[in-house]
Write a protein that holds these residues in place. Structure first.
Motif, PDB file in Angstrom:
ATOM      1  N   LYS A   4       0.849  -1.192   0.000  1.00 25.42           N
ATOM      2  CA  LYS A   4       0.000   0.000   0.000  1.00 25.42           C
ATOM      3  C   LYS A   4       0.885   1.241   0.000  1.00 25.42           C
ATOM      4  N   THR A   5       0.552   2.192  -0.879  1.00 21.08           N
ATOM      5  CA  THR A   5       1.303   3.438  -0.998  1.00 21.08           C
ATOM      6  C   THR A   5       0.471   4.589  -0.431  1.00 21.08           C
ATOM      7  N   VAL A   6       1.081   5.342   0.480  1.00 24.65           N
ATOM      8  CA  VAL A   6       0.381   6.433   1.165  1.00 24.65           C
ATOM      9  C   VAL A   6       1.117   7.742   0.928  1.00 24.65           C
ATOM     10  N   ALA A   7       0.362   8.792   0.600  1.00 22.32           N
ATOM     11  CA  ALA A   7       0.933  10.131   0.417  1.00 22.32           C
ATOM     12  C   ALA A   7       0.345  11.075   1.458  1.00 22.32           C
ATOM     13  N   SER A  21       5.182  12.373   7.384  1.00 22.65           N
ATOM     14  CA  SER A  21       5.482  11.250   6.500  1.00 22.65           C
ATOM     15  C   SER A  21       6.762  10.541   6.931  1.00 22.65           C
ATOM     16  N   GLN A 110       3.424   6.477 -10.996  1.00 17.80           N
ATOM     17  CA  GLN A 110       2.638   5.262 -10.779  1.00 17.80           C
ATOM     18  C   GLN A 110       3.388   4.042 -11.316  1.00 17.80           C
ATOM     19  N   LEU A 125       4.985   8.485   0.369  1.00 17.61           N
ATOM     20  CA  LEU A 125       5.400   9.571  -0.510  1.00 17.61           C
ATOM     21  C   LEU A 125       5.342  10.889   0.256  1.00 17.61           C
ATOM     22  N   SER A 142      -0.735   6.886  -5.615  1.00 16.76           N
ATOM     23  CA  SER A 142      -1.015   6.506  -4.231  1.00 16.76           C
ATOM     24  C   SER A 142      -2.334   5.758  -4.102  1.00 16.76           C
ATOM     25  N   ASP A 143      -2.383   4.880  -3.131  1.00 18.41           N
ATOM     26  CA  ASP A 143      -3.643   4.226  -2.772  1.00 18.41           C
ATOM     27  C   ASP A 143      -4.452   5.097  -1.824  1.00 18.41           C
ATOM     28  N   VAL A 145      -4.357   9.126   0.310  1.00 23.88           N
ATOM     29  CA  VAL A 145      -3.731  10.403   0.650  1.00 23.88           C
ATOM     30  C   VAL A 145      -4.308  10.871   1.976  1.00 23.88           C
ATOM     31  N   VAL A 177      -7.632   7.065  -5.579  1.00 23.00           N
ATOM     32  CA  VAL A 177      -6.965   7.378  -4.313  1.00 23.00           C
ATOM     33  C   VAL A 177      -8.001   7.655  -3.221  1.00 23.00           C
TER      34      VAL A 177
END
Length: 255
Positions: A4-7, A21, A110, A125, A142-143, A145, A177
């Motif tokens: 999982k990508t989080v911004a 972050s 991406q 991120l 991102s998945d 934000v 997102v």
């Protein structure tokens, strides 16, 4: 399990995006999860926090095909399991790239995240203020934000604008997102305006709102180039209330 990508983003500056972050990435690494933080801010603040010297390659080099992403990712020296794809603003390379080439390839971040996702458990991120093509590209990648803000009326205005712009981004670039968490940074429960802003944030939509107290450990740990969770002077370190917020955030994001 999928990575999982989080911004963390709000177009207003000075709300603690880098601090939050970076600290969350440290929390992930301390929980023994192989974690990558990608420095998408041309100022390179999170890279300066964790690295003493500029590395050979940075994010802009990867995006422009000058090196492989594996060449540019470095291990953070003082924290096992934490890795960084840095930006040191060498000649403003990332800023220049975002202003000239990124319009032609909005999904490049991406694609990069997809390439590295199998090598990491969690990806974070760190974005710069503003909502230009670089920030939009990072949000698409991102998945989820999460919006940091401070206890100011201007931050509430910024939140409204961000929610509106994010909805446009979802429609125009078919982004899925997720956005259901707000963090109020430097919160002081003794100050009425802070309590009022918290209540207003709670009423702004279907958001879970977290409160990070004023804590000098952030500035001190950044100066020392280490995780806030590990920093101690004369036996004193991160406030217990601060630690609880980041543990809760970690659980809510990656449970």
């Amino acid at each position: 399990m999928l990575t999982k990508t989080v911004a963390f983003h709000l177009q207003k500056g000075g709300v603690g995006k880098t601090t939050i972050s970076g600290t969350l990435a440290c929390q992930s690494a301390l929980n023994d999860r192989k974690t990558l933080i990608v420095d998408c801010d041309p100022q390179g603040n999170v890279s300066s926090w964790f690295l003493e010297k500029a590395p050979k390659w940075e994010l802009a080099d990867v995006l422009q095909g000058r090196c492989y992403v594996s060449d540019a990712i470095v291990e953070v020296p003082k924290l096992k399991q934490l890795y960084l794809l840095p930006t040191f603003g060498i000649g403003g390379t990332l800023k220049s790239y975002s202003e000239t080439k990124l319009n032609e390839e909005p999904f490049v971040l991406q694609d990069l995240i997809n390439e590295v996702s199998e090598s990491f458990d969690h990806i974070v991120l760190d974005l710069s203020p503003g909502l230009g093509m670089l920030e939009r590209s990072a949000l698409i990648a991102s998945d989820e934000v999460i919006t940091p803000m401070t206890s100011e009326v201007f931050s509430l205005d910024g939140l409204e604008i961000f929610i509106h712009e994010l909805e446009k981004l979802r429609k125009n670039l078919r982004s899925n997102v997720r956005h259901n968490k707000i963090i109020i940074n430097s919160f002081d429960t003794r100050i009425r305006q802070h309590r009022d802003i918290y209540e207003a944030a709670m009423e702004s939509g279907n958001y879970k709102v977290y409160r990070i107290p004023v804590d000098p450990v952030f500035r001190k740990s950044q100066e020392a180039g280490t995780a806030p969770q590990l920093f101690k002077v004369k036996g004193r370190g991160m406030k217990e209330a601060t630690a609880k917020v980041f543990q809760e955030l970690y659980r809510d994001i990656w449970s």
